[in-house]
Enzyme design. Structure first.
Site, short mmCIF file in Angstrom:
data_model
loop_
_atom_site.label_atom_id
_atom_site.label_comp_id
_atom_site.label_asym_id
_atom_site.label_seq_id
_atom_site.Cartn_x
_atom_site.Cartn_y
_atom_site.Cartn_z
N GLU A 232 0.88 -1.17 0.00
CA GLU A 232 0.00 0.00 0.00
C GLU A 232 0.91 1.21 0.00
OE1 GLU A 232 -1.42 3.23 1.04
OE2 GLU A 232 -1.91 2.39 3.01
N CYS A 266 -2.22 8.76 3.09
CA CYS A 266 -2.18 8.31 1.70
C CYS A 266 -3.53 8.51 1.02
CB CYS A 266 -1.78 6.83 1.63
SG CYS A 266 -0.11 6.50 2.21
#
Length: 472
Positions: A232, A266
């Site tokens: 990720e 993020c």
């Protein structure tokens, strides 16, 4: 980078830690591997669930203390840090309640494959290395730890070097919750130690949340060793607003989506793509609300935006904004680091951004909002997809056809309509393109580190085991 707690609100080094030696690393891997050989067979889902729920109880009881620790280490506001601790408890409870069902055998049509019985069985892989970032010191690691432990895996955590106390706390609270010693360990080691750990044959897989270069490095090592990974990585999430949207609600949510976690997420919205008919009004309202945010001491309940976690992070976003303005972009608010101690950067809004600017092509990891005008839905989607990233996305419209268009055409791992991208234990989480691969959370996350074993059982009278000479 030293392994140390450095208060980002003051720049003061609070505590330093000695990295684990090679011998200590080897001992931790051996302990994890030996524990896995026993743990996978000797514990039931019910036992693991009891320990997961007990861990959740501890996280809830210690939420205020834990929040203060996270705020000290990386600067998030105290209120958001407490919310993170409570979210971790929710994550453990979700998998305690659902792991057995999520990993239940999946029956196949036995008759179609010439079997008496056929099914998929999910079994744990073994020791999983987790390389985690500082921005959500506990939640990022719990997203891996809770499903991995409930599936029967064991974990080794290599956390970011600036959140060592958070890393040690997580291993401690999991053990105090009842999981056997060695099920989850924290190793305080530099990034250079990751390759040695991942190449150890006793380590079965890895998961990483972090930067693109870090992901490339881990993926290359894991690929060489033929070990599964979940990555990720970064995101440059679009936040699209169309004329049919509730404008005031969209503005309010957009501001929250940009400055959550001091802008260091993020999945924070970073690029705001607004239909030309409402662009000027949206930007004016957005700027007004960004200016009203209070920047300061993250332990003050009135603070909306605390410091950036690192000095280098603060300097990087300052350069991205400065370079854009020098190249012709317009600064609507913010744009200059605050004077005084600590690594503070104000909520910032930039317009008139062109494709040659870093603000257009790079992830901006701080409270900086980039504004884009779109003539129609086609251009909005074109701008949204004009990035190497594909993690989350947000689209605001009350038009059903437009909603479906965004769901179908935005290149991202997640699309949130009339809301902001958030991770939930109940929903799979991950990206596409250079935002990584694999999924965390929900059923996808717990199966990520399982062997999906095909089981074919013929009748005792069958002479055609496995279909005989049929083509593979």
């Amino acid at each position: 980078m030293p392994i140390a707690t450095i208060n980002p609100a003051t720049g003061e080094t609070v505590k330093t830690f000695t990295p684990a030696s090679d011998a200590e690393v080897d001992a931790a891997i051996a302990r994890a591997y030996e524990r896995f050989l026993d743990y996978r067979h000797s514990t039931t889902f019910a036992q693991r669930a009891q320990w997961a729920n007990a861990t959740a109880d501890l996280l809830e009881a210690e939420a205020d203390e834990v929040a203060a620790m996270m705020t000290l280490e990386m600067g998030k506001t105290l209120k958001s840090a407490k919310a993170e601790a409570l979210k971790c408890a929710k994550g453990f409870r979700y998998y305690a309640q659902n792991a057995e069902q999520l990993l239940a055998d999946e029956p196949a049509d036995a008759g179609k494959v010439g079997a008496a019985r056929a099914y998929i069985r999910y079994q744990p892989l073994g020791v999983v290395l987790a390389v985690m970032p500082w921005n959500f010191p506990l939640w990022q690691a719990v997203r891996f730890a809770a499903p991995a432990l409930m599936a029967g895996n064991v974990g080794i955590l290599k956390h970011a070097s600036n959140v060592p106390q958070s890393a040690l706390y997580l291993a401690d609270v999991i053990t105090r919750g009842g999981f056997p010693e060695g099920c989850f360990q924290t190793l305080l080691v530099p990034s250079s130690a990751v390759e040695r750990i991942l190449r150890d044959p006793r380590v079965a897989a890895a998961t990483l949340t972090g930067s693109e270069p870090a992901g490339q490095s881990v993926a290359a090592i894991a690929g060489d060793e033929i070990k599964p990974t979940v990555l990720e990585l970064g995101g440059s999430d679009p936040f699209i607003v169309m004329p049919s949207a509730d404008l005031d609600e969209a503005v309010k949510t957009a501001v929250t989506a940009r400055v959550q976690n001091n802008g260091q997420s993020c999945i924070a919205a970073k690029r705001f793509i607004v239909h030309t008919d409402i662009y000027d009004t949206f930007v004016d309202k957005f700027v007004e609300q960004m200016k009203a945010l209070k920047v300061g001491d993250p332990t003050d309940p009135a603070t909306d935006v605390g410091p950036l976690a690192t000095e280098s992070g603060r300097d990087e976003i300052a350069k991205q904004v400065d370079d854009a303005v020098a190249a012709g972009a317009t600064l609507r608010c913010g744009g200059k680091p605050l004077d005084g101690p600590g690594w503070f950067y104000p909520p910032t809004v930039v317009t008139d951004i062109t494709k040659d600017m870093a603000l257009y092509t790079e992830e901006v990891f701080g409270p900086v909002a980039s504004m884009y005008r779109a003539a129609d839905i086609d251009e909005a989607i074109e701008i949204a997809n004009a990035t190497t990233f594909g993690l989350g996305s947000n689209a605001w419209t009350n038009d059903a056809a437009e909603q479906q268009r965004f769901i179908d055409d935005i290149e991202a791992g997640q699309v949130f309509i009339n809301g902001m991208t958030v991770s939930y234990p109940e929903l799979g989480f991950g990206g596409v393109k250079r935002s990584g691969y694999g999924r965390e959370l929900a059923g996808l996350g717990i199966r990520a580190f399982c062997n999906a074993k095909t089981v074919w059982i013929g009748s005792s009278k069958s002479g055609d085991a496995g279909g005989g000479s049929k083509v593979e």
